[in-house]
Design an enzyme around this catalytic site. Structure first.
Site, PDB file in Angstrom:
ATOM      1  N   LYS A  15     -31.560   5.832 -16.137  1.00  0.00           N
ATOM      2  CA  LYS A  15     -31.305   6.806 -17.204  1.00  0.00           C
ATOM      3  C   LYS A  15     -31.592   6.163 -18.555  1.00  0.00           C
ATOM      4  O   LYS A  15     -31.086   5.086 -18.855  1.00  0.00           O
ATOM      5  CB  LYS A  15     -29.849   7.281 -17.163  1.00  0.00           C
ATOM      6  CG  LYS A  15     -29.535   8.345 -18.211  1.00  0.00           C
ATOM      7  CD  LYS A  15     -28.157   8.937 -18.018  1.00  0.00           C
ATOM      8  CE  LYS A  15     -27.074   8.208 -18.735  1.00  0.00           C
ATOM      9  NZ  LYS A  15     -27.108   8.329 -20.203  1.00  0.00           N
ATOM     10  N   ASP A  50     -31.854  11.272 -20.973  1.00  0.00           N
ATOM     11  CA  ASP A  50     -30.568  11.886 -21.353  1.00  0.00           C
ATOM     12  C   ASP A  50     -30.501  12.040 -22.870  1.00  0.00           C
ATOM     13  O   ASP A  50     -29.776  11.320 -23.551  1.00  0.00           O
ATOM     14  CB  ASP A  50     -29.431  10.995 -20.828  1.00  0.00           C
ATOM     15  CG  ASP A  50     -28.059  11.619 -20.989  1.00  0.00           C
ATOM     16  OD1 ASP A  50     -27.977  12.847 -21.178  1.00  0.00           O
ATOM     17  OD2 ASP A  50     -27.063  10.869 -20.905  1.00  0.00           O
ATOM     18  N   LYS A 108     -29.613  14.868 -24.437  1.00  0.00           N
ATOM     19  CA  LYS A 108     -28.539  15.822 -24.794  1.00  0.00           C
ATOM     20  C   LYS A 108     -28.948  16.684 -25.991  1.00  0.00           C
ATOM     21  O   LYS A 108     -28.285  16.709 -27.031  1.00  0.00           O
ATOM     22  CB  LYS A 108     -27.240  15.071 -25.085  1.00  0.00           C
ATOM     23  CG  LYS A 108     -26.664  14.357 -23.863  1.00  0.00           C
ATOM     24  CD  LYS A 108     -25.240  13.911 -24.114  1.00  0.00           C
ATOM     25  CE  LYS A 108     -24.631  13.239 -22.912  1.00  0.00           C
ATOM     26  NZ  LYS A 108     -25.208  11.911 -22.624  1.00  0.00           N
ATOM     27  N   ASP A 139     -29.448  22.043 -30.591  1.00  0.00           N
ATOM     28  CA  ASP A 139     -29.940  22.470 -31.903  1.00  0.00           C
ATOM     29  C   ASP A 139     -30.225  23.964 -31.797  1.00  0.00           C
ATOM     30  O   ASP A 139     -29.884  24.592 -30.783  1.00  0.00           O
ATOM     31  CB  ASP A 139     -31.205  21.655 -32.266  1.00  0.00           C
ATOM     32  CG  ASP A 139     -31.394  21.502 -33.777  1.00  0.00           C
ATOM     33  OD1 ASP A 139     -31.242  22.514 -34.487  1.00  0.00           O
ATOM     34  OD2 ASP A 139     -31.691  20.389 -34.235  1.00  0.00           O
ATOM     35  N   THR A 150     -17.668  13.623 -20.217  1.00  0.00           N
ATOM     36  CA  THR A 150     -16.632  12.962 -19.404  1.00  0.00           C
ATOM     37  C   THR A 150     -15.678  12.127 -20.262  1.00  0.00           C
ATOM     38  O   THR A 150     -14.637  11.693 -19.784  1.00  0.00           O
ATOM     39  CB  THR A 150     -17.286  12.067 -18.333  1.00  0.00           C
ATOM     40  OG1 THR A 150     -18.359  11.340 -18.947  1.00  0.00           O
ATOM     41  CG2 THR A 150     -17.838  12.872 -17.196  1.00  0.00           C
ATOM     42  N   ARG A 200     -21.788   0.998 -17.407  1.00  0.00           N
ATOM     43  CA  ARG A 200     -21.129  -0.302 -17.568  1.00  0.00           C
ATOM     44  C   ARG A 200     -20.642  -0.985 -16.295  1.00  0.00           C
ATOM     45  O   ARG A 200     -20.725  -2.223 -16.222  1.00  0.00           O
ATOM     46  CB  ARG A 200     -20.003  -0.165 -18.611  1.00  0.00           C
ATOM     47  CG  ARG A 200     -20.562  -0.028 -20.024  1.00  0.00           C
ATOM     48  CD  ARG A 200     -19.562   0.555 -20.983  1.00  0.00           C
ATOM     49  NE  ARG A 200     -19.317   1.969 -20.711  1.00  0.00           N
ATOM     50  CZ  ARG A 200     -18.501   2.742 -21.418  1.00  0.00           C
ATOM     51  NH1 ARG A 200     -17.848   2.243 -22.457  1.00  0.00           N
ATOM     52  NH2 ARG A 200     -18.347   4.010 -21.112  1.00  0.00           N
TER      53      ARG A 200
HETATM   54  O1  C5P Z   1     -21.000   3.113 -18.903  1.00  0.00           O
HETATM   55  P1  C5P Z   1     -20.718   4.440 -18.275  1.00  0.00           P
HETATM   56  O2  C5P Z   1     -20.760   4.411 -16.767  1.00  0.00           O
HETATM   57  O3  C5P Z   1     -19.456   5.088 -18.794  1.00  0.00           O
HETATM   58  O4  C5P Z   1     -21.944   5.324 -18.748  1.00  0.00           O
HETATM   59  C1  C5P Z   1     -22.036   6.704 -18.497  1.00  0.00           C
HETATM   60  C2  C5P Z   1     -23.363   7.196 -18.980  1.00  0.00           C
HETATM   61  O5  C5P Z   1     -23.438   8.589 -18.742  1.00  0.00           O
HETATM   62  C3  C5P Z   1     -23.602   6.999 -20.467  1.00  0.00           C
HETATM   63  O6  C5P Z   1     -24.977   6.678 -20.624  1.00  0.00           O
HETATM   64  C4  C5P Z   1     -23.313   8.347 -21.089  1.00  0.00           C
HETATM   65  O7  C5P Z   1     -24.121   8.622 -22.199  1.00  0.00           O
HETATM   66  C5  C5P Z   1     -23.656   9.298 -19.952  1.00  0.00           C
HETATM   67  N1  C5P Z   1     -22.930  10.564 -19.927  1.00  0.00           N
HETATM   68  C6  C5P Z   1     -21.563  10.642 -19.869  1.00  0.00           C
HETATM   69  N2  C5P Z   1     -20.927  11.866 -19.854  1.00  0.00           N
HETATM   70  C7  C5P Z   1     -21.642  12.983 -19.901  1.00  0.00           C
HETATM   71  C8  C5P Z   1     -23.039  12.913 -19.932  1.00  0.00           C
HETATM   72  C9  C5P Z   1     -23.662  11.675 -19.947  1.00  0.00           C
HETATM   73  O8  C5P Z   1     -20.893   9.618 -19.790  1.00  0.00           O
HETATM   74  N3  C5P Z   1     -21.052  14.144 -19.831  1.00  0.00           N
END
Ligand code: C5P
Length: 255
Positions: free
Chosen positions: A56, A83, A85, A88, A142, A232
């Protein structure tokens, strides 16, 4: 099956409550390359090559490295989730969808909270592009809980709001959804044909960080997720390959 095999705005093949059981574990894991530059992102890709096939590219990396990081990943044969997002006015989002179409990313996100007209414009723009990315509508981030949502004037629970936004996206012709694993089971029941992509994935014992609505890889898949987005827990691990392998093994247990 890759999303790009679908005509962009047609309903995808039905996924059952266990996700797409024909898919291999690596087809379900999307590693979020949240890095400030291409060098660090590609160093991780090198370590995971052969085990992971989806990456991603989100705002941090895209704004630093631009189209070339997507092109590099595609040339190397990976599937790419772009991603961005997008959020606009309809005309601008439709133009943005067309602007990134040539990259041939496999998935592209728009914010469902942009509303029906914006989502319809995005879907129509994608429908006019050959090999368009599968559009995914981001429902409720999330990282948001009920208090965060209430502060923006929304008194519904995150699950209720996510479902409402999913239905708006669906009505606009977008069949892919990004949601938390906490509401994935409900989404799967109400919208059985949707592609469900769940960030907020944390293996047991992992640091949660800024995420609020989280679940383990196995419980997200059991709830009906088709794809898990993991950042992460892999990117910050002492040994990212071991961390990815552990998640892939956990995915296997849900087959
Ligand atoms: O590090 P972590 O596992 O929390 O990363 C989650 C990834 O998913 C990040 O790149 C974040 O931008 C993306 N994301 C998210 N929640 C969403 C959509 C995308 O955490 N609703």
């Amino acid at each position: 099956m890759t999303p790009s095999e679908h005509a962009p705005q047609e309903a995808p093949a039905r996924h059952d409550a266990q996700g797409d059981s024909a898919a291999k574990p690596a087809d379900k894991l999307i590693v979020a390359l949240d890095f400030p530059d291409a060098r660090r992102a590609l160093a991780l890709v090198d370590r995971l090559e052969g085990r992971c096939r989806w990456f991603k590219v989100g705002l941090e990396l895209y704004l630093a490295a631009g189209n070339s990081i997507v092109e590099t990943l595609k040339k190397r044969g990976f599937s790419v989730f772009l991603d961005l997002k997008l959020h606009d006015i309809p005309n601008t989002v439709a133009g943005a969808v067309r602007s990134v179409a040539g990259l041939q990313a496999d998935m592209l996100t728009v914010h469902a909270s942009g509303g029906p007209a914006m989502l319809t414009a995005a879907a129509e723009a994608a429908a006019g592009i050959e090999k368009a990315p599968q559009l995914l509508a981001v429902t409720v981030l999330t990282s948001m809980d009920a208090a965060q949502l209430a502060a923006t004037g929304i008194s519904s629970s995150p699950a209720e709001q996510a479902l409402r936004l999913a239905e708006v996206a669906r009505a606009a012709g977008i069949h892919g959804l990004v949601c938390s694993p906490e509401e994935a089971a409900q989404m799967r029941r109400v919208l059985p044909d949707s592609i469900l992509v769940t960030p907020g994935i944390r293996p047991a014992g992992a640091t949660v960080g800024d995420q609020k609505r989280v679940a383990t890889p196995a419980s997200a898949l059991t709830a009906g997720a088709n794809y898990l987005v993991v950042g992460r827990p892999i990117t910050q691990a002492e040994n990212p390959l071991f961390a990815a392998e552990a998640i892939l093994s956990e995915i296997t247990t849900v087959h």
